[in-house]
Design a protein around this motif. Structure first.
Motif, short mmCIF file in Angstrom:
data_model
loop_
_atom_site.label_atom_id
_atom_site.label_comp_id
_atom_site.label_asym_id
_atom_site.label_seq_id
_atom_site.Cartn_x
_atom_site.Cartn_y
_atom_site.Cartn_z
N ASN A 374 0.81 -1.24 -0.01
CA ASN A 374 -0.08 -0.20 0.03
C ASN A 374 0.72 1.15 0.03
O ASN A 374 0.67 2.09 0.65
N VAL A 375 1.91 1.29 -0.96
CA VAL A 375 2.83 2.57 -0.94
C VAL A 375 2.08 3.33 -2.21
O VAL A 375 2.14 2.73 -3.23
N ILE A 376 2.03 4.59 -2.04
CA ILE A 376 1.30 5.33 -3.06
C ILE A 376 2.21 6.70 -3.07
O ILE A 376 2.64 7.23 -2.10
N VAL A 377 2.28 7.04 -4.35
CA VAL A 377 3.00 8.57 -4.60
C VAL A 377 2.17 9.58 -5.01
O VAL A 377 1.57 9.46 -5.64
N LEU A 378 2.29 10.88 -4.42
CA LEU A 378 1.69 12.04 -4.78
C LEU A 378 2.91 12.84 -5.06
O LEU A 378 3.86 13.11 -4.50
N SER A 379 2.81 13.55 -6.43
CA SER A 379 3.63 14.26 -7.09
C SER A 379 3.25 15.56 -7.73
O SER A 379 2.06 15.72 -7.88
N ASP A 390 -2.09 3.73 -11.84
CA ASP A 390 -2.16 2.41 -10.99
C ASP A 390 -1.00 1.90 -10.58
O ASP A 390 -0.94 0.85 -9.76
N GLY A 391 0.21 2.16 -11.32
CA GLY A 391 1.31 1.71 -10.83
C GLY A 391 1.84 0.84 -12.18
O GLY A 391 2.86 0.61 -12.41
N ARG A 392 1.06 0.69 -13.23
CA ARG A 392 1.54 -0.02 -14.35
C ARG A 392 2.59 0.67 -15.19
O ARG A 392 3.40 0.09 -15.99
N ASN A 393 2.61 1.99 -15.15
CA ASN A 393 3.56 2.81 -15.76
C ASN A 393 4.46 3.49 -14.91
O ASN A 393 5.68 3.74 -15.29
N ALA A 394 3.91 3.92 -13.62
CA ALA A 394 4.97 4.74 -12.86
C ALA A 394 5.78 3.60 -12.10
O ALA A 394 6.66 4.23 -11.13
N GLY A 395 5.55 2.41 -11.75
CA GLY A 395 5.90 1.55 -10.89
C GLY A 395 5.43 1.44 -9.51
O GLY A 395 5.45 0.33 -8.81
N LEU A 396 4.65 2.54 -9.04
CA LEU A 396 3.93 2.61 -7.80
C LEU A 396 2.74 3.31 -8.22
O LEU A 396 2.81 4.22 -9.15
N PRO A 397 1.60 2.95 -7.61
CA PRO A 397 0.47 4.04 -7.73
C PRO A 397 0.83 5.23 -7.63
O PRO A 397 1.46 5.52 -6.67
N VAL A 487 -8.58 3.63 -0.08
CA VAL A 487 -8.07 5.13 -0.23
C VAL A 487 -8.70 5.33 -1.57
O VAL A 487 -8.63 4.76 -2.33
N THR A 488 -9.34 6.72 -1.61
CA THR A 488 -9.86 7.19 -2.78
C THR A 488 -9.16 8.54 -3.18
O THR A 488 -9.13 9.44 -2.14
N ILE A 489 -8.42 8.76 -4.36
CA ILE A 489 -7.79 9.81 -4.67
C ILE A 489 -8.32 10.48 -5.72
O ILE A 489 -8.35 9.99 -6.65
N ALA A 509 -13.24 8.72 -18.63
CA ALA A 509 -13.14 8.30 -17.21
C ALA A 509 -12.82 9.44 -15.99
O ALA A 509 -12.10 10.42 -16.55
N ASP A 510 -13.30 9.12 -15.00
CA ASP A 510 -12.80 10.20 -13.91
C ASP A 510 -11.57 10.00 -13.58
O ASP A 510 -11.02 8.74 -13.54
N LEU A 511 -10.75 11.27 -13.13
CA LEU A 511 -9.47 11.03 -12.78
C LEU A 511 -9.52 10.63 -11.43
O LEU A 511 -9.31 11.38 -10.49
N LYS A 512 -9.69 9.36 -11.13
CA LYS A 512 -9.66 8.93 -9.63
C LYS A 512 -9.06 7.63 -9.81
O LYS A 512 -9.15 6.81 -10.35
N LEU A 513 -8.34 7.48 -8.36
CA LEU A 513 -7.50 6.32 -8.14
C LEU A 513 -8.43 5.65 -6.86
O LEU A 513 -8.26 6.30 -5.63
N GLU A 514 -8.80 4.20 -6.83
CA GLU A 514 -9.22 3.82 -5.72
C GLU A 514 -8.57 2.41 -5.59
O GLU A 514 -8.36 1.57 -6.53
N LEU A 515 -7.78 2.24 -4.34
CA LEU A 515 -7.20 1.38 -3.99
C LEU A 515 -7.79 0.45 -2.64
O LEU A 515 -8.21 1.27 -1.93
#
Length: 517
Positions: A374-379, A390-397, A487-489, A509-515
């Motif tokens: 459950n490691v998430i990056v905010l940048s 969701d991590g498929r391109n960034a390596g981490l969500p 977590v909903t971002i 799609a909504d710009l939303k990440l749900e984990l």
């Protein structure tokens, strides 16, 4: 004694002029009341809030002695803190520690200021609340990339309403470049350190000065607190290049110690921070970490002051080890890495994590090898309108925060000319899970990036979409809501409406990440 009328024009003749003079005197008197000497010129603000402690910051316009008085809601005595000397050495700022507080409790506080001449002034009460011992929910807002004090930020106002538990600001809290000589891309000579110190202090003051457009928004978000129902919001902040030294600043900035000193004077970092005097590794910076109960751990990074491209290090040895140790020790459900530059390796790879592949791989391998979940990056940093992965391109969500108030000529900052070929435009937005289907800098005719015309340049091939939403579509912020299981971002507009983009298949799609845990 000099009076208001000293040096004024001769006394007016006739009742009309007397009445005009009387009205002007009343107006000036009202202004004097509104700017009462002894009241804080900036703040007060609250920060570093835990279950049993907090800190308060304020600044005055001159020297004196200040003391905080605070009290828990309900019956019981008020507590006086120790006297603190307010001096020019720290630009007349003061930090007040509040230990021994009760968890989940609302507190009020006032600041008493004694001028050198002995006059005592006390400001109105402000209110904040300590963290609960076992929180079950958390809501916070994230912003980044502010222009200057002369441009208001509706995104900031909206991000603070309804009031979140705290706000994170991820780099470039102003683009002043305080260490850059005007009209150049060079640092001031070291002999002009006093000029850089002045610039740093002015930048920090102006961003919370109610007389400036952005400062007024800042005050409304973080200072205003008239009742116990209008709690102050703690602020956590990490710098990037433009608010540390200048564009693309790194370990080579000769004024890093000044930037650190001014940060200490003007902000309230969490107790676990890289500016502490007991650092044993020989490196310092504004990195910090804090916990919100067992729900979430936060690791805010300093990606500039120890960045050494020649050594392949963005964080430096000390901060890197601090981050790895903190991640492995955390028992929180969710762990947030707050990075002032993007973690996605395809986005701005000459200045973000993509430029440090070994260090990035070391972090990813450590997380995997130690089974840290459950490691998430905010940048931030790219002045876009937001992106989600969701991590498929960034390596981490990862969620890329929209810019807070940039003009259309300062957006989408991942364009540059190839250093080896000035005819070739390099644009690297990277591929994201959710964003836009057209690369923001290339959809305009002529191609516009940072207000420059690249229409006669060849364009290097870019990755496949989705790309970050174009920054010209408007500023915004990120809202995060979480509990023990989810977590909903959400990426939000400046008006507080969730932004919409596209997925890789072209569907809206909504710009939303749900984990989920």
């Amino acid at each position: 004694m000099k009076t208001w009328s000293d040096g004024a024009e001769p006394a007016p003749q006739g009742w009309r002029r007397r009445m005009a003079a009387l009205m002007l005197g009343c107006l000036l008197g009202a202004a004097a009341v509104a700017q009462t000497p002894g009241l804080p010129s900036h703040g007060p603000m609250v920060g570093a809030v835990t279950v049993d402690s907090a800190a308060v910051w304020a600044r005055w316009n001159g020297p004196g002695t200040a003391r905080i008085t605070y009290k828990a809601s309900g019956p019981g005595p008020a507590i006086d803190g120790p006297d603190i000397e307010i001096t020019a050495d720290h630009d007349f700022t003061g930090r007040f520690e509040l230990p021994g507080l009760a968890a989940g409790t609302t507190y009020s506080y006032t600041l008493q200021f004694t001028e050198a001449a002995g006059q005592i002034t006390r400001n109105a009460s402000s209110y904040f609340k300590t963290l609960p011992t076992l929180p079950t929910t958390l809501s916070f807002s994230v912003l980044g990339d502010f222009m200057t004090r002369q441009r208001a930020s509706k995104a900031l106002r909206t991000a603070a309403t309804p009031r979140p538990n705290f706000v994170l600001i991820v780099g470039d809290l102003d683009h002043s470049d305080p260490a850059r000589q005007p009209n150049t891309q060079s640092y001031y000579p070291i002999e002009q350190a006093d000029t850089v110190l002045h610039n740093l202090r002015v930048m920090r003051r102006a961003m919370r000065d109610p007389s400036t457009p952005l400062g007024a928004d800042f005050v409304k978000a973080f200072v205003t607190s008239k009742t116990a129902q209008q709690l102050q919001i703690p602020l956590y902040y990490a710098w990037d290049d433009h608010d540390y030294c200048m564009n693309n600043a790194d370990i080579g900035c000769p004024f890093g110690d000044l930037a650190r000193a001014v940060y200490r004077d003007y902000f309230l970092p969490a107790a676990d921070n890289g500016l502490r005097s007991d650092q044993l590794c020989g490196e310092t910076g504004d990195w910090q970490s804090f916990n919100y109960g067992e729900l979430a751990s936060f690791f805010m990074l300093d990606v500039r002051s120890n960045r050494n491209a020649a050594a392949g290090q963005m964080l430096g040895q000390c901060q890197k080890q601090w981050l790895l140790d903190g991640l492995s020790r955390s028992t929180a459900v969710w762990k947030f890495i707050v990075s002032p530059v993007t973690f996605n390796p395809g986005t701005k790879p000459w200045d973000a994590w993509g430029a440090f592949p070994s260090e990035r791989a070391e972090l990813l391998n450590f997380i995997q090898d130690h089974q840290i979940s459950n490691v998430i990056v905010l940048s931030a940093d790219i002045h876009s309108s937001g992106a989600v992965d969701d991590g498929r391109n960034a390596g981490l969500p990862e969620v890329s925060v929209p810019h807070a108030n940039m003009p259309s000529t300062w957006v989408d900052t991942y364009c540059r000319l190839d250093p080896a070929d000035s005819r070739l435009l390099v644009s690297a937005p990277g591929t994201w899970m959710l964003g836009g289907l057209m690369e923001p800098n290339l959809q305009r005719e002529p191609v516009a990036c940072l207000g420059m015309d690249y229409s006669k340049k060849r364009v290097t091939p870019v990755a496949q979409p989705p790309f970050p939403l174009p920054g010209g579509e408007g500023p915004g912020y990120v809202r995060v809501d979480l509990n023990n299981s989810q977590v909903t971002i959400r990426v939000m507009t400046a008006d507080g409406v969730q932004k919409r983009g596209y997925a890789a298949d072209g569907s809206p799609a909504d710009l939303k990440l749900e984990l989920f845990r």
